[in-house]
Design a protein around this motif. Sequence first.
Motif, short mmCIF file in Angstrom:
data_model
loop_
_atom_site.label_atom_id
_atom_site.label_comp_id
_atom_site.label_asym_id
_atom_site.label_seq_id
_atom_site.Cartn_x
_atom_site.Cartn_y
_atom_site.Cartn_z
N ARG A 16 -0.79 6.07 5.94
CA ARG A 16 -1.57 5.63 4.78
C ARG A 16 -0.71 5.56 3.53
NH1 ARG A 16 -6.98 9.25 6.02
NH2 ARG A 16 -7.87 7.83 7.58
N ALA A 17 0.24 6.46 3.39
CA ALA A 17 1.13 6.43 2.22
C ALA A 17 1.91 5.12 2.19
CB ALA A 17 2.08 7.62 2.26
N ALA A 18 2.40 4.68 3.36
CA ALA A 18 3.11 3.40 3.43
C ALA A 18 2.18 2.25 3.07
CB ALA A 18 3.70 3.21 4.82
N ARG A 19 0.94 2.36 3.51
CA ARG A 19 -0.04 1.30 3.22
C ARG A 19 -0.33 1.22 1.71
NH1 ARG A 19 -3.84 3.02 6.42
NH2 ARG A 19 -3.14 1.76 8.20
N ILE A 20 -0.39 2.37 1.05
CA ILE A 20 -0.58 2.38 -0.40
C ILE A 20 0.54 1.61 -1.09
CG2 ILE A 20 -0.59 3.84 -2.46
CD1 ILE A 20 -1.92 6.02 -0.76
N GLY A 21 1.78 1.84 -0.64
CA GLY A 21 2.92 1.14 -1.22
C GLY A 21 2.80 -0.37 -1.05
N ARG A 22 2.34 -0.80 0.12
CA ARG A 22 2.20 -2.24 0.36
C ARG A 22 1.10 -2.83 -0.52
NH1 ARG A 22 2.93 -0.41 5.75
NH2 ARG A 22 0.72 -0.67 6.28
N ASN A 23 -0.01 -2.13 -0.65
CA ASN A 23 -1.10 -2.61 -1.50
C ASN A 23 -0.66 -2.71 -2.96
OD1 ASN A 23 -3.17 -3.07 0.40
ND2 ASN A 23 -3.75 -0.90 0.42
N ALA A 24 0.08 -1.70 -3.41
CA ALA A 24 0.54 -1.71 -4.80
C ALA A 24 1.46 -2.89 -5.06
CB ALA A 24 1.25 -0.39 -5.11
N ALA A 25 2.38 -3.16 -4.16
CA ALA A 25 3.30 -4.29 -4.33
C ALA A 25 2.55 -5.61 -4.32
CB ALA A 25 4.37 -4.27 -3.24
N ARG A 26 1.63 -5.76 -3.38
CA ARG A 26 0.91 -7.02 -3.25
C ARG A 26 0.06 -7.32 -4.48
NH1 ARG A 26 0.51 -10.82 0.10
NH2 ARG A 26 -1.30 -12.21 0.14
N LEU A 27 -0.48 -6.28 -5.10
CA LEU A 27 -1.37 -6.47 -6.24
C LEU A 27 -0.66 -6.32 -7.58
CD1 LEU A 27 -4.49 -4.77 -4.69
CD2 LEU A 27 -4.26 -7.19 -5.31
N GLY A 28 0.68 -6.33 -7.55
CA GLY A 28 1.44 -6.48 -8.78
C GLY A 28 1.83 -5.21 -9.50
N VAL A 29 1.66 -4.03 -8.85
CA VAL A 29 2.05 -2.78 -9.50
C VAL A 29 2.97 -1.97 -8.58
CG1 VAL A 29 0.11 -2.60 -11.10
CG2 VAL A 29 -0.17 -1.79 -8.76
N PRO A 30 4.13 -2.52 -8.24
CA PRO A 30 5.06 -1.82 -7.33
C PRO A 30 5.58 -0.52 -7.89
CG PRO A 30 6.15 -3.68 -8.37
CD PRO A 30 4.70 -3.80 -8.72
N GLY A 31 5.36 -0.26 -9.18
CA GLY A 31 5.82 0.99 -9.78
C GLY A 31 4.93 2.18 -9.47
N LEU A 32 3.81 1.98 -8.79
CA LEU A 32 2.96 3.10 -8.40
C LEU A 32 3.76 4.03 -7.50
CD1 LEU A 32 -0.75 2.96 -7.34
CD2 LEU A 32 0.85 4.32 -6.04
N ARG A 33 3.79 5.31 -7.84
CA ARG A 33 4.57 6.28 -7.08
C ARG A 33 3.70 6.88 -5.98
NH1 ARG A 33 8.73 8.84 -9.68
NH2 ARG A 33 8.96 9.96 -7.70
#
Length: 417
Positions: free
Chosen positions: A293-310
């Motif tokens: 799920r942590a990896a999935r969070i990273g993918r969602n953040a990148a796709r929706l324009g906020v890749p800086g989400l830690r």
Amino acid sequence: MNPATATTTVVGIGADGWPGLPEASREALRAADVVIGGPRQLALLPDGTCPGERVPWPSPLRPAVPGLLARHEGRAVAVLASGDPMFYGIGRTLAETVGTGARALRVLPHPSSVSYACARLGWPVEETEVVTVVGRPVDRLAAALHDGRRVLVLSAGSGTPAEVAALLTDRGFGPSRMTVLEQLGSEDEAAYAGVAREWQKEPGDALNVVAVDCRRAPDALRIGAVPGLPDAAYENDGQLTKRHVRAATLAALAPAPGEVLWDVGGGSGSIGVEWMRTHVSCRAYAVERSPERAARIGRNAARLGVPGLRVITGAAPDALAELPPPDAVFIGGGLTAPGLLDACWAALRAGGRLVANTVTLESEALLTDRYRRHGGELTRLSVAHAVPVGGFTGWRQAMPVTQWSVTKSEVDFRWIP
């Protein structure tokens, strides 16, 4: 120069080099004992015009600034910057290092590439979104994509236009028109245009800006500008705060520019993602114990324009120990974990908000007890959707969500468990 009057002067310079500088900027460079800049910028100064020592920036640049300035303390230092030094430039780093007083830092700006680009395109600067991908992921552009909007992308190099075209196509904005403007302000200035989904142009000059006239494809998912994005916008395994509850949760969290969120029990990351989408300066840390799920969070953040989400992979409360103090905390899972609520509350800044959602009776009892003792607001969120019932239509009730929201200033700071 007398050390007591030594000043760091930042001189903005364009692609037109020395001929494009006003006299005040030229005089500052001629008077400098040391001229610091990137190799490309230093090369723009003609031989014999600036007698001071020329020092190229080391890499990485930002960590080297304090030490480099310290080595030249007491000398007149001029720093070259591209365009406007205070617009995504070295000016900010210098201001944080030497201060902003008139005797500490003097800034002589040049028209920025944004000003030049808007002038060439006839776009009002105040109505044009600007996204930089210099040293940042191109995914940041996704948050600025809305049908009919105009966006300028500050490029990282010659490959940026192709990366922008690919992202636009992938995010449903393939029909957008792109214009690449190279060497703005110089004698070699050039521009070429095309449609993102048809982009096949070879890389050009590394010094470029990409202008995007956003056009959403008719079949693309519409992503709005406020919290409560469609559930389909997220890759998920069912662990997703659903759209209507998510909108209510973000309203209770009340993000403001520059604030930090802890999203505890991140699931698919939707709360952290939409927190960061409210303003470019917002930050979020999603804590999720499942690596998948942590990896999935990273993918969602990148796709929706906020890749800086830690994304922090680990179990709370232990995984919270090294995070910066939050302005808001959302607990979407694990409420019954020993010490979790206490740890979140203890870390919360004065005036910060804590919001916790649950669908289980055990966690609801915990939130009800905290509400009884500490106040805040306890809410039951219930959503029903219309569904076919034979040849008719009826309501299907989703599981109700109990939400407790509280502001730290509202209650006793001693926080009795």
